[in-house]
Scaffold this motif. Structure first.
Motif, PDB file in Angstrom:
ATOM      1  N   ASP A  48       0.799  -1.219   0.000  1.00 50.13           N
ATOM      2  CA  ASP A  48       0.000   0.000   0.000  1.00 50.13           C
ATOM      3  C   ASP A  48       0.836   1.274   0.000  1.00 50.13           C
ATOM      4  O   ASP A  48       0.282   2.379  -0.061  1.00 50.13           O
ATOM      5  N   MET A  49       2.147   1.135   0.068  1.00 46.70           N
ATOM      6  CA  MET A  49       3.010   2.315  -0.032  1.00 46.70           C
ATOM      7  C   MET A  49       2.942   2.891  -1.442  1.00 46.70           C
ATOM      8  O   MET A  49       2.786   2.164  -2.424  1.00 46.70           O
ATOM      9  N   SER A  50       3.089   4.201  -1.539  1.00 51.36           N
ATOM     10  CA  SER A  50       3.262   4.809  -2.854  1.00 51.36           C
ATOM     11  C   SER A  50       4.711   4.614  -3.287  1.00 51.36           C
ATOM     12  O   SER A  50       5.583   4.294  -2.468  1.00 51.36           O
ATOM     13  N   GLU A  53       6.965   6.885  -1.394  1.00 51.73           N
ATOM     14  CA  GLU A  53       7.168   6.442  -0.020  1.00 51.73           C
ATOM     15  C   GLU A  53       8.215   5.338   0.035  1.00 51.73           C
ATOM     16  O   GLU A  53       9.020   5.275   0.976  1.00 51.73           O
ATOM     17  N   CYS A 102       3.763   9.628  -8.057  1.00 50.17           N
ATOM     18  CA  CYS A 102       3.379   9.696  -6.642  1.00 50.17           C
ATOM     19  C   CYS A 102       2.089   8.947  -6.365  1.00 50.17           C
ATOM     20  O   CYS A 102       1.793   8.610  -5.214  1.00 50.17           O
ATOM     21  N   GLN A 103       1.294   8.680  -7.403  1.00 49.00           N
ATOM     22  CA  GLN A 103       0.046   7.937  -7.237  1.00 49.00           C
ATOM     23  C   GLN A 103       0.215   6.444  -7.531  1.00 49.00           C
ATOM     24  O   GLN A 103      -0.715   5.672  -7.356  1.00 49.00           O
ATOM     25  N   HIS A 105       1.304   2.806  -6.754  1.00 40.50           N
ATOM     26  CA  HIS A 105       1.458   2.056  -5.512  1.00 40.50           C
ATOM     27  C   HIS A 105       2.281   0.789  -5.741  1.00 40.50           C
ATOM     28  O   HIS A 105       2.317   0.225  -6.851  1.00 40.50           O
ATOM     29  N   ARG A 107       1.798  -2.119  -4.912  1.00 40.93           N
ATOM     30  CA  ARG A 107       1.055  -3.336  -5.235  1.00 40.93           C
ATOM     31  C   ARG A 107       1.074  -3.638  -6.734  1.00 40.93           C
ATOM     32  O   ARG A 107       0.633  -4.718  -7.147  1.00 40.93           O
TER      33      ARG A 107
END
Length: 266
Positions: A48-50, A53, A102-103, A105, A107
């Motif tokens: 779930d991290m971007s 991140e 940045c959007q 993820h 996953r």
């Protein structure tokens, strides 16, 4: 009224899946440095991290080791500013569609993946450091004609009352959604900025406020685009596919018509 509650005692935080990845990142000390790919193993990355991140986690680890962190650009982290632009596994903004870096993820990747991370490549986007590029060429193109000359300083006037067809207003709004990230340039094999420039031309060409300076606008912006060293349009459509805001190729056709009409006016 029944309100659902979550019992944290039933959630096993220890079993939350994390990923181990191999990052191959472009490192370049400055604009004069040759630069090259450096490999970094990273662990404990949550799906779930971007993407940014994940880079934050890497940089924190590098700082703790006394090493130089990876320089990358970012600001809003909400898909608005376009500064976070990265070339990820050969794709502008990575493998997802309709999103900025940045959007994106984690996953979208799998445990054990190797991820190549590079800056946008274009003559008009020189590398400043690591993953940061200078996109001020876009600013200069907008300065050349991306405006309307209306004096609003201390001279408040009534709003424009000219009716605008909804279809034109919608198309103008869609063109104005361009955030100038440069994905179109990075994706094009000729590093063309036609999609970006055409979006900026279209958002004015479709509205009454933009008609007064329409001739000068398209001539000046296209001229500045050429001066910056961007290539010609390849007509492959890759720019539209990789654009995080879905800017349409129709804008390029509109800009070509505007340019032809302006050229004939002399």
């Amino acid at each position: 009224m029944c309100q659902a509650t979550f019992d944290f005692r039933l959630y096993d935080f220890q079993t939350k899946k994390v990923m181990k990845l191999t990052l191959k990142i472009w490192r370049q000390k400055n604009a004069q440095d040759k630069g090259g790919i450096v490999e970094y193993p990273i662990d404990g990355i949550e799906p779930d991290m971007s993407f940014l991140e994940m880079l934050d986690v890497l940089n924190e680890d590098l700082i703790n080791k006394g090493e130089e962190p990876v320089a990358f650009d970012h600001d809003c982290r909400e898909g608005i500013c376009g500064m976070c632009s990265l070339f990820i596994n050969g794709e502008a903004h990575g493998p997802d569609r309709g999103v900025t870096t940045c959007q994106l993820h984690m996953r979208m990747f799998k445990d054990g993946d190797t991820i190549f991370i590079e800056p946008f490549r274009a003559k008009a986007f020189p590398v400043i450091k690591d993953l940061v590029v200078d996109r001020s060429s876009f600013d200069r193109i907008q300065h050349a004609g991306g405006f309307i000359s209306v004096n609003t300083s201390g001279n408040t006037i009534d709003a424009n009352t000219i009716p605008v067809p909804k279809d034109d207003a919608d198309k103008s709004f869609d063109a104005a959604a361009c955030i100038g990230c440069g994905a179109c340039v990075a994706t094009c094999k000729n590093s063309s900025a036609m999609l970006f420039v055409s979006a900026k031309v279209s958002q004015y060409a479709l509205l009454p406020q933009g008609k007064v300076e329409a001739t000068d606008r398209v001539l000046h912006m296209v001229h500045q685009m050429d001066l910056e060293g961007f290539g010609n349009c390849t007509n492959t459509g890759a720019c539209e596919i990789e654009c995080p805001k879905g800017i349409s190729l129709e804008n390029i056709a509109r800009m070509n018509r505007e340019y032809l009409a302006a050229s004939l006016k002399g």
